[in-house]
Design a protein around this motif. Sequence first.
Motif: not given
Lengths: 305, 416
Positions: A46, A50, A53, A82, A84, B203, B206
């Motif tokens: 992740t 990130r 991105l 994502p 999450e 959430r 993100e």
Amino acid sequence: MNERRMLEVDHVRKEFGTVRAVSDVTFRIDDGETFGLLGPNGAGKTTTMRMILGILTPDGGAVRWNGAHVTPEDRRRFGYLPEERGIYGKMKVRDQIVYFGKLHGMKEPEVGKRAAWWIERLSLGVYADRPCSELSKGNQQKVQVACAAVHGPQLLILDEPFSGLDPVNADLLIAIFNELKASGTTLILSSHQMWQLEELCTRFTIIAAGENRAAGTLAQLRSAWPTRVVRVAPADEALRAPFAAVSGARALAGIDGVLDYEVPASTDFATLLRSLVNVAPVTRFEAIEPSLHEIYLHAIGEPKA
Amino acid sequence: MINDFATVFVVEFIRRVTSRPFIISIVIGMLAVSLFSFMPLLVSQAFSGPSNIALVGDPHLLARAKPLLAHDYTIQAELPPQTITAASLKAHHVSSAFVLTATNGRLALAIYAHDPSSIDTGAIARSLAPLALQNALHRSPSEISALSAVPVTVKTLNAKFANASDAMAARGIAYALLLFLYMLILINSQLVGTSVAEEKTSRIAESLIAAIDPAALLAGKIISSTAIALLQMAAWIAAIVASSAVAASALGSPGGSDAAAASSSTMLFSLSGIGTFITPEIAVAFFLFLLIGLLQVSTVYAGFASLINTTEDMSNVARPFLIVVVAAFFIAFTALGVPNAPFVVISSFVPFLAPFVMFSRIAVANVPLWQVGLSLAINLIALYAIAIGAGKVYRVGMLMYGRPPKLAQVLNVLRS
């Protein structure tokens, strides 16, 4: 070979205080490729995503898009689902997809049309004008996929896209990802559902403890695998003798009615089959290549099950 | 960046103005300010009963007493000496009967009332004092008036207001505006915090940060909140204007009593009152400090909200800062009375305090222009620094889950 490298992750490193999330991760993804980024929980997947991105800045190394650092304008052409999941519960499905389209620079009426297309494609038509909170978890996830892809990204990063989906919806997503792949979208997929990745991805990088452990196409990963499993039926004790003659062969706990042996990958399987047939009748002979799951476990250093 | 900001602004604005809490707050706010405007009417009606009286006694005596009492009471009947009963009060539609007698030059008053607690005996005695003197000294009413008149004037040392009543009225208006300022800033800043917290806890943050620059996201949220506060303010002002107009017409109508109509002319919250005391400089100061206060406080709230994991954590994390805002309000309230006290003057430059305190000072005193300019400059620079700091915290905080960060970690982020 005139292959354009679209995304380069070049020895990136990221620390959070005293915790090193990513030590040294490197890979390159070609234009239109579907790429599997694998690793156990906490491997740094992740964080790496990130960094691609631009959500996080690498402490070392670089991320390049078409040979240059990723710019905010490049990021508009990226899409991200994502791990999450998040959604505006009170916002209607259509509005949510349109909002994300606009955040990626789309304008009306194009964004409205694209949102409608995604709603139709994901079988969300009956929910289009309902608040997202009224949808099931699986349908919410489909909305999020639409949000990530509505703008037709050049690079779509999907972190655990299949988690929580029933088999029907998982198959629907696989079909959609294959369509995106066919249309030239570059995909980065991270999932613990290895069989789905085997089906979708052309190349893989396996990371653990924040660094590369293995990389390549499935064929390359398999060819680098030192052993193969040979499965023979029936489970006739006489058939064990030819295996004893193979250097490095060892018996595995096989399933009922078959004998399983691990042999070096360099074994001459034709010779082995002839030897077996000479000893007893053989109804089945199979040289099983390692699965992605096995390669993954081996790469991250986990003992085989 | 501008497009991102505009997209977030529009979506946030629509989300907020169509949200139930906003609609409820607008409706309740408008009802509350309307009630405020109708207060003079309600008060006048509530007290109209006890002001209707009957005078009882010798007609000559009553003729001299009547002008002295007419200022405070509506005299419905003048009756010859008689026994007063509840039935007689009812028969004459009055709440009380004032029975005047004069014996050996001594004036006496007996009051028969349904509700004795509504009778201000001291005020009545003062009103009738000239009549008592006339009776005792056998002097003409004009002589008594001339002898008893004590010219009282109040010279204000505050050049902003011509007299004490103006100063008092202005202070009342300033207090109302300060309360208004405080509510707008606090309510809308907390809504920004709630919105950020919602994105963090759901959430979705993100996905948003992956799509656009967090600075554009944060700015869109804060500016939309500011626009909503202005919209809220406009709605409340519209409610005040409309309800004041209705209240004024009701007070002036045949149904409204003379006393009520008279009192309405001096009410602080009437249209003319607002027009007189909210000068252009106060209006500009209100607008400027509302903007600065909103931006400062809501930016900090957004930063705090990005650090929490559940919406319940929000009140715990933001509590120390809320104390600062409440303290600012109380200092500003004090400033209405002592606008040039040293601690008030100093507070009017301090970020987070200044939007409230400097506004109070401007509303009730002549603040030197350099002080206003310096306060604005300090607070705009502070706003810039707050935005940079909150932006850093927000960028990191929105991706941070688990145990809330310690102060040292937050300071590290700010230093980075």
